[in-house]
Structure formats: C-alpha cells, structure tokens
Design a protein around this motif. Structure first.
Motif, PDB file in Angstrom:
ATOM      1  N   SER B 274       5.181  -9.504   0.680  1.00 38.71           N
ATOM      2  CA  SER B 274       6.463  -8.816   0.857  1.00 38.71           C
ATOM      3  C   SER B 274       5.866  -7.169   0.713  1.00 38.71           C
ATOM      4  O   SER B 274       6.950  -6.358   0.823  1.00 38.71           O
ATOM      5  CB  SER B 274       7.630  -8.924  -0.091  1.00 38.71           C
ATOM      6  OG  SER B 274       7.430  -8.689  -1.516  1.00 38.71           O
ATOM      7  N   LYS B 276       4.612  -4.186   2.517  1.00 34.68           N
ATOM      8  CA  LYS B 276       4.760  -4.206   4.176  1.00 34.68           C
ATOM      9  C   LYS B 276       3.318  -3.118   4.291  1.00 34.68           C
ATOM     10  O   LYS B 276       2.784  -3.365   5.274  1.00 34.68           O
ATOM     11  CB  LYS B 276       5.990  -3.426   4.596  1.00 34.68           C
ATOM     12  CG  LYS B 276       7.131  -4.370   4.808  1.00 34.68           C
ATOM     13  CD  LYS B 276       8.286  -3.143   5.234  1.00 34.68           C
ATOM     14  CE  LYS B 276       9.420  -4.066   5.459  1.00 34.68           C
ATOM     15  NZ  LYS B 276      10.478  -3.020   6.077  1.00 34.68           N
ATOM     16  N   LYS B 330      16.062   0.972  -0.590  1.00 30.71           N
ATOM     17  CA  LYS B 330      16.741   1.102   0.831  1.00 30.71           C
ATOM     18  C   LYS B 330      17.427  -0.201   0.931  1.00 30.71           C
ATOM     19  O   LYS B 330      17.178  -1.029   0.469  1.00 30.71           O
ATOM     20  CB  LYS B 330      16.065   1.645   1.908  1.00 30.71           C
ATOM     21  CG  LYS B 330      15.621   3.191   1.648  1.00 30.71           C
ATOM     22  CD  LYS B 330      14.382   3.626   2.414  1.00 30.71           C
ATOM     23  CE  LYS B 330      14.964   3.670   3.973  1.00 30.71           C
ATOM     24  NZ  LYS B 330      13.887   4.022   4.927  1.00 30.71           N
ATOM     25  N   ALA B 331      18.201  -0.340   2.229  1.00 24.38           N
ATOM     26  CA  ALA B 331      18.874  -1.506   2.315  1.00 24.38           C
ATOM     27  C   ALA B 331      17.616  -2.399   2.949  1.00 24.38           C
ATOM     28  O   ALA B 331      17.905  -3.629   2.587  1.00 24.38           O
ATOM     29  CB  ALA B 331      20.259  -1.189   3.404  1.00 24.38           C
ATOM     30  N   ASP B 332      16.905  -2.003   3.803  1.00 26.89           N
ATOM     31  CA  ASP B 332      15.817  -2.887   4.572  1.00 26.89           C
ATOM     32  C   ASP B 332      14.482  -2.747   3.721  1.00 26.89           C
ATOM     33  O   ASP B 332      13.696  -3.661   4.226  1.00 26.89           O
ATOM     34  CB  ASP B 332      15.709  -2.212   5.905  1.00 26.89           C
ATOM     35  CG  ASP B 332      15.661  -0.882   6.190  1.00 26.89           C
ATOM     36  OD1 ASP B 332      15.395  -0.171   5.051  1.00 26.89           O
ATOM     37  OD2 ASP B 332      14.822  -0.391   7.045  1.00 26.89           O
ATOM     38  N   GLU B 333      14.440  -1.892   2.871  1.00 27.11           N
ATOM     39  CA  GLU B 333      13.113  -1.899   2.248  1.00 27.11           C
ATOM     40  C   GLU B 333      13.122  -1.288   0.965  1.00 27.11           C
ATOM     41  O   GLU B 333      13.987  -0.191   0.502  1.00 27.11           O
ATOM     42  CB  GLU B 333      11.748  -1.131   3.045  1.00 27.11           C
ATOM     43  CG  GLU B 333      12.132   0.275   3.516  1.00 27.11           C
ATOM     44  CD  GLU B 333      11.435   0.696   4.696  1.00 27.11           C
ATOM     45  OE1 GLU B 333      10.471  -0.070   5.351  1.00 27.11           O
ATOM     46  OE2 GLU B 333      11.315   1.987   4.887  1.00 27.11           O
ATOM     47  N   THR B 334      11.897  -1.417  -0.012  1.00 29.10           N
ATOM     48  CA  THR B 334      11.956  -0.524  -1.301  1.00 29.10           C
ATOM     49  C   THR B 334      10.951   0.477  -1.218  1.00 29.10           C
ATOM     50  O   THR B 334       9.605  -0.295  -0.649  1.00 29.10           O
ATOM     51  CB  THR B 334      11.833  -1.639  -2.298  1.00 29.10           C
ATOM     52  OG1 THR B 334      12.896  -2.151  -2.510  1.00 29.10           O
ATOM     53  CG2 THR B 334      11.573  -0.941  -3.703  1.00 29.10           C
ATOM     54  N   GLU B 350       9.375  -5.064   0.806  1.00 33.11           N
ATOM     55  CA  GLU B 350      10.532  -5.803   1.257  1.00 33.11           C
ATOM     56  C   GLU B 350      11.543  -5.325   0.120  1.00 33.11           C
ATOM     57  O   GLU B 350      11.199  -5.510  -1.029  1.00 33.11           O
ATOM     58  CB  GLU B 350      10.350  -7.223   1.328  1.00 33.11           C
ATOM     59  CG  GLU B 350       9.402  -7.627   2.572  1.00 33.11           C
ATOM     60  CD  GLU B 350       9.896  -7.442   4.017  1.00 33.11           C
ATOM     61  OE1 GLU B 350      10.994  -7.279   4.228  1.00 33.11           O
ATOM     62  OE2 GLU B 350       9.044  -7.708   4.965  1.00 33.11           O
ATOM     63  N   PRO B 351      12.878  -5.680   0.279  1.00 30.45           N
ATOM     64  CA  PRO B 351      13.749  -5.534  -0.908  1.00 30.45           C
ATOM     65  C   PRO B 351      13.741  -6.343  -1.964  1.00 30.45           C
ATOM     66  O   PRO B 351      13.799  -5.964  -2.993  1.00 30.45           O
ATOM     67  CB  PRO B 351      15.260  -5.485  -0.179  1.00 30.45           C
ATOM     68  CG  PRO B 351      14.674  -5.317   1.326  1.00 30.45           C
ATOM     69  CD  PRO B 351      13.545  -5.503   1.610  1.00 30.45           C
TER      70      PRO B 351
END
Lengths: 102, 374
Positions: B274, B276, B330-334, B350-351
């Motif tokens: 996870s 990225k 964030k909604a789509d990633e951290t 990834e979140p």
C-alpha cells in the motif's frame, strides 16, 4: 460532539472545536494549556492544507517535539485534540473517528 | 524396469533404475527419475544417496555435498554416504574432511577397497607435503637444482590446484568424474610445457635464488605461480578472472553518488504493501530524490513543503514547539511526511496503509538522509 469522551482518554491534554478563522467554539483542556493557541494553530494548518492540496476536508496528525496534534475539519468547524507524545495515538485516533461520526 | 515404474510410479524401484542409468552413464535421466521419485518418497534414504552420487558424477559437487550432508545427518553410518562425501570433499580440495569421511567409511566397512585406496593416497600426499620443504634447499649448482625444482613444482602443484579445483571443475564441464581427475590435469598443464621453455625459466630462478641466498620457502611458490600463469589452462584463467568483479565493485562504489546509499532502505520502504511512492525534498520545496512515478511530483513537493513549513512556523510561534512529522489524510491517499534536518521525506500511501510501519522504515532512512544531506 462530546469532547468529554476524548479528553477522558489517558494522556490527552485537551480537545476543542474552532471556527475557520481560529476562534474557539468549544474546548476542554487541562490546566496550563491555552486552547486559543491550539485553535489558531489548527485553523492555520487546515487552511494551508486545503489550499495546497485542494482538499475539501482537511485531516492531519502532526507530531511535534513535545506533543501530538490531531486536526480534523468537520461540518461544525475545525476539531483539534492534543495529547502527550507517548500516548496511544492509534487508540486516540479511533476514539476521535467515533466521536466525530456521532 | 522402466515399464514397471510406469505402472507403479510410487514404487521404490526408481532408485534401482536410477542406479542402472548411472552405470550406463545416463546421469541426467537418473537425476530426473530420482528427483521425481523423491517427491513421492521423500524419506527414501537410498534414493538420496544415489542422487548425491549422480550429482557427483555430473561434477555438480556442491549439490552432491548438499544432498549427501543431509543424508549424513539422518544416517551417519551409511557406508556410501561417507564414501561419496569423502570423494566430494577431495574434489573440493578439502582433504582433511575427505580423510575424515574415508576413515569413517573404513570403520563401517573395513573391506571397502575404494576408501582404503583414497585414504592411502591422501595420507601419502600429506607426508609428501611435510617432507617437501626439507628436500628443497639445494642451491649448490644449477644442474642439481633443476630436478629439485621440478620435484617441488610437482609436489606443490596439488596444493595450488586444490585451491582452484572447484573453479576449474566449473569451467571444464563434462570431464571424467574420477576423483583424482582435477589434480592430474593441473600437473599435465605443467608437464605439457616444452622442457626447453621450462628449464631456462627454472634455471634463471634458481640462479637468482643462489645469488640472493634467499630461503627457498619464500622463492619457490613464486616460481610455481609464474609458471602456472602463462599456461592456457582453464584453472589459471579462472583465478585471473576472480579479482575482476571486486575491482568493478570498488569502482562502482567510488562512482556512487551519496543519495544512492538511500536506494536500499528506500526500496525496503517501497516494498511495504500500500505504499505508492516516496520522495525527498528540501524544506523550501525543491525535489531532491523521487521514488514516485508521478508527473506532478515537483508540484507536490512544493505543496507538501509549504504545508509543513507553515505548520512548523505555527507551532514555533504559538507553542514554542517544532514539527517532527505529520500525516495528512486525503480521501484517496495518505501523505506521511517526516522531517530530516533540512529535508523532508514524504511517503504517499493508500488510505488503508499502516502509518506506524511506514514511520518505522522511514526512521532508518531519516538517519541516512541526515548523514548525507545534513
């Protein structure tokens, strides 16, 4: 939102809700901690994150030398909580998530 | 027998068939059916011993040792295991170990002529090695010294060759599987050289020895080395090739830029599920190193740096505190950011990622970054 449930967690120094411009809406802090300073800091960080990363709702956990700072933008305002550095950050995060959902 | 094996593939007869194949020189076929049979009967010791023998015959000594050592731990009293381990170690030049296994073979079966023969050979070699230095000092005359030199070469050669045996064997594929095979080839290498060429060299060396009055122990190995090096023998070629990669590595290390030292820890970080990507930037938002394939990476650097520096300033101004690290969700990633002196390490995940794990790996990288970039 019940700030009580968060402030009760061990090693949490305080929690509060501030407006976008940093004024305190509600806050519960242990003696010696200035809620207004934390509120202002939270508002400034949220504003910067939103502008920079183009987020609708900003959310951050910031680790400083002395403490850990939780910031969440909610419908009611900017939620913030401060805890000691050796606190169980994971547990506090879960409790905050639950409290904010309610 | 092969038909029988086809009918009952689980039958233990495969070992016998493999033995027959080995006797006929069909080594690969033997290995194939042994491997296949051992999958079904993993505890069949005899088959393992035959497989070890097959690898030995194939000149794959390392594999043979691996299998036979495994059998040896299970059944140390197996005559054939001890015998072939002796053969293998002899071929690897580890004569002490070989000696031990030949002795064990004879203990198990005092009638084992093969082990006896090998044991005698090894022992005689050992005695020759001990005697050789006493015979060497003959510096009176060149003519007298020449045969002595040749003797020394022949006596010392096995030592030299023993060290090179594994590499030599790797190069000479498909050579006869006799245990002594490697040693005579090296001897042949020296003996094949025309005597006219060898003699003057030896004479020159001996003359030098006489003139300089150096002890023969110091000069003689040099004579042997000089003679072996010009030979086209594969063993010598291999020993010459060996240092090359080391030089290459040294050169590569010299050429390595400081940030390349981060490559290994960063790759470990990036392997976390996870994660990225990651990048290192300065506090003023300039990209230093990117491990994230994203077109707007420089823009992201600048934005992250502005958020972090702003938050840091706020903490410093209002609470006399400074920011160490942060997690922006964030909604789509951290986005996990860690400060490292004047640099920032940012890891995009990834979140659902585990930020604790990311920070553990990041901590190690931070130390490196601090050392390199300050």
């Amino acid at each position: 939102m019940k700030l009580n449930s968060i402030v009760k967690i061990p090693k949490v120094l305080g929690a509060g809700l501030a407006s976008d411009d940093g004024f305190i809406i509600d806050a519960q802090f242990t003696v010696g901690y200035d809620a207004e300073k934390f509120g202002a800091t939270a508002a400034r960080v949220v504003s910067r994150i939103k502008k920079s990363l183009e987020l609708e709702r900003a959310s951050a956990i910031l680790y400083t030398q002395k403490s850990v700072f939780f910031i969440r933008e909610t419908e009611d305002g900017i939620f913030f909580a401060i805890c000691q550095k050796d606190a169980n950050i994971g547990l506090i995060k879960i409790k905050i998530d639950k409290a904010l959902k309610k | 027998m092969a038909d029988e094996l086809k009918i009952d593939s689980g039958a233990l007869i495969f070992a016998t068939l493999a033995d027959v194949y080995l006797s006929s020189g069909m080594i690969d076929e033997a290995i194939s059916i042994l491997k296949d049979g051992l999958v079904r009967n993993p505890g069949y010791t005899l088959a393992k011993i035959i497989l070890g023998r097959a690898y030995y015959m194939k000149d794959d000594i390392k594999e043979a040792v691996k299998i036979l050592e495994e059998v040896y731990t299970e059944a140390p009293d197996s005559e054939n295991t001890n015998l072939y381990l002796g053969h293998c170690y002899k071929k690897l030049g580890e004569n002490e170990k070989a000696l031990k296994f030949y002795e064990a073979t004879i203990k198990i079966n005092p009638e084992n002529s093969e082990a006896k023969k090998e044991l005698e050979l090894l022992k005689s070699e050992k005695v020759e090695e001990k005697v050789a230095p006493e015979e060497e000092p003959k510096p009176e005359a060149v003519e007298v010294a020449v045969p002595a030199e040749e003797e020394v070469i022949k006596e010392e050669k096995p030592q030299e060759v023993e060290a090179a045996v594994p590499t030599e064997e790797e190069v000479i594929e498909g050579k006869p599987q006799e245990v002594e095979a490697a040693v005579p080839t090296a001897k042949e290498v020296i003996e094949e050289k025309p005597q006219e060429e060898v003699k003057p060299e030896i004479e020159e060396k001996v003359e030098e020895n006489v003139e300089k009055e150096k002890p023969p122990e110091e000069t003689k190995p040099a004579v042997v080395e000089e003679k072996v090096e010009p030979q086209p023998a594969p063993a010598v070629e291999v020993t010459k090739e060996e240092p090359l990669p080391e030089i290459g590595l040294e050169e590569a290390e010299k050429k390595e830029t400081p940030l390349q030292a981060l490559e290994a820890p960063m790759q470990r970080l990036l392997k976390i599920k996870s994660v990225k990507g990651a990048f290192i930037c300065s506090r003023d938002g300039l990209l230093i190193q990117s491990y994230y394939d994203r077109p707007d990476i420089e823009e992201l650097c600048a934005l992250i740096a502005s958020v972090i520096s702003d938050a840091d300033e706020s903490f410093k101004f209002l609470q006399k505190d400074s920011l160490e690290r942060g997690i922006i969700e964030k909604a789509d990633e951290t986005i996990c950011v860690v400060t490292a002196g004047e640099s920032l390490l940012t890891v995009i995940t990834e979140p659902e990622a585990k930020p604790g794990l990311v920070f553990i790996y990041a901590r190690k990288i931070i130390e490196e970054i601090k050392e390199i970039l300050g």
